[in-house]
Design a protein around this motif. Structure first.
Motif, mmCIF file in Angstrom:
data_model
loop_
_atom_site.group_PDB
_atom_site.id
_atom_site.type_symbol
_atom_site.label_atom_id
_atom_site.label_comp_id
_atom_site.label_asym_id
_atom_site.label_seq_id
_atom_site.Cartn_x
_atom_site.Cartn_y
_atom_site.Cartn_z
ATOM 1 N N TRP A 64 -87.031 -50.091 -48.684
ATOM 2 C CA TRP A 64 -87.501 -49.633 -49.982
ATOM 3 C C TRP A 64 -87.221 -50.729 -51.007
ATOM 4 O O TRP A 64 -86.127 -51.293 -51.044
ATOM 5 N N ILE A 65 -88.205 -50.999 -51.841
ATOM 6 C CA ILE A 65 -88.129 -52.014 -52.887
ATOM 7 C C ILE A 65 -88.712 -51.380 -54.144
ATOM 8 O O ILE A 65 -89.622 -50.558 -54.082
ATOM 9 N N TRP A 93 -84.840 -55.265 -53.962
ATOM 10 C CA TRP A 93 -84.655 -54.627 -52.659
ATOM 11 C C TRP A 93 -83.550 -53.585 -52.774
ATOM 12 O O TRP A 93 -82.462 -53.884 -53.277
ATOM 13 N N MET A 94 -83.809 -52.361 -52.314
ATOM 14 C CA MET A 94 -82.850 -51.263 -52.483
ATOM 15 C C MET A 94 -82.080 -50.950 -51.215
ATOM 16 O O MET A 94 -80.888 -50.613 -51.260
ATOM 17 N N GLY A 95 -82.760 -51.008 -50.091
ATOM 18 C CA GLY A 95 -82.098 -50.660 -48.846
ATOM 19 C C GLY A 95 -83.110 -50.545 -47.730
ATOM 20 O O GLY A 95 -84.317 -50.659 -47.951
ATOM 21 N N ALA A 96 -82.600 -50.307 -46.512
ATOM 22 C CA ALA A 96 -83.479 -50.235 -45.350
ATOM 23 C C ALA A 96 -82.862 -49.375 -44.264
ATOM 24 O O ALA A 96 -81.642 -49.165 -44.224
ATOM 25 N N THR A 100 -78.459 -48.019 -41.256
ATOM 26 C CA THR A 100 -78.909 -48.173 -42.636
ATOM 27 C C THR A 100 -78.176 -49.301 -43.334
ATOM 28 O O THR A 100 -77.030 -49.618 -43.002
ATOM 29 N N TYR A 101 -78.847 -49.892 -44.316
ATOM 30 C CA TYR A 101 -78.337 -51.025 -45.078
ATOM 31 C C TYR A 101 -78.720 -50.791 -46.535
ATOM 32 O O TYR A 101 -79.850 -50.381 -46.817
ATOM 33 N N SER A 129 -79.527 -43.286 -50.443
ATOM 34 C CA SER A 129 -79.491 -42.859 -49.042
ATOM 35 C C SER A 129 -80.904 -42.968 -48.476
ATOM 36 O O SER A 129 -81.872 -42.604 -49.145
ATOM 37 N N ILE A 130 -81.004 -43.511 -47.278
ATOM 38 C CA ILE A 130 -82.296 -43.604 -46.600
ATOM 39 C C ILE A 130 -82.185 -42.881 -45.267
ATOM 40 O O ILE A 130 -81.239 -43.109 -44.504
ATOM 41 N N SER A 131 -83.148 -42.023 -44.995
ATOM 42 C CA SER A 131 -83.173 -41.258 -43.744
ATOM 43 C C SER A 131 -84.564 -41.356 -43.130
ATOM 44 O O SER A 131 -85.492 -41.870 -43.751
ATOM 45 N N ARG A 132 -84.687 -40.847 -41.914
ATOM 46 C CA ARG A 132 -85.985 -40.914 -41.254
ATOM 47 C C ARG A 132 -86.262 -39.646 -40.456
ATOM 48 O O ARG A 132 -85.350 -38.922 -40.082
#
Length: 121
Positions: A38-39, A49-52, A59-60, A70-73
């Motif tokens: 996510w950017i 750049w926010m994270g991946a 996650t990073y 928080s990034i989820s899938r």
């Protein structure tokens, strides 16, 4: 050719959580060795750049945003979602999802078209 499409609410109130989703087609988010990022780009400013989330699910996060991000899938839907909590008007931006084999935007081969998110009461 991998295609990405962002979706989600365009208006969020201060102190709430914004949560756009990226839907991926033409490829799987579990494909080795891709990173799904996510950017964002605030008005008049550069890309941030926010994270991946990696193909493995790891996650990073950007250190400056880590406490709120928080990034989820959902592998069954081939989607990944950003959650940014405690938002302020400074979080108003166009939010993009992208993919690449590194975490550097310069290496991202595919980008979504972006979704405008405005933080306002």
């Amino acid at each position: 050719q991998v295609q990405l499409q962002e979706s989600g609410p365009g208006l969020v109130k201060p102190s709430q959580t914004l949560s756009p989703t990226c839907t991926v087609s033409g490829g799987s988010i579990t494909t080795h060795y891709y990173y799904w990022s996510w950017i964002r780009q605030p008005p008049g400013k550069g890309l941030e750049w926010m994270g991946a989330i990696a193909y493995s699910g790891s996650t990073y996060y950007s250190p400056s945003l880590k406490s709120r991000t928080s990034i989820s899938r959902d592998t069954s839907k081939n989607q990944f979602t950003l959650q940014l909590s405690s938002v302020t008007p400074e979080d108003t931006a166009v939010y993009y999802c992208a993919c690449g084999v590194t975490l550097s935007p310069a290496d991202f081969g595919s980008w979504g078209q972006g979704t405008q998110v405005t933080v306002s009461s």
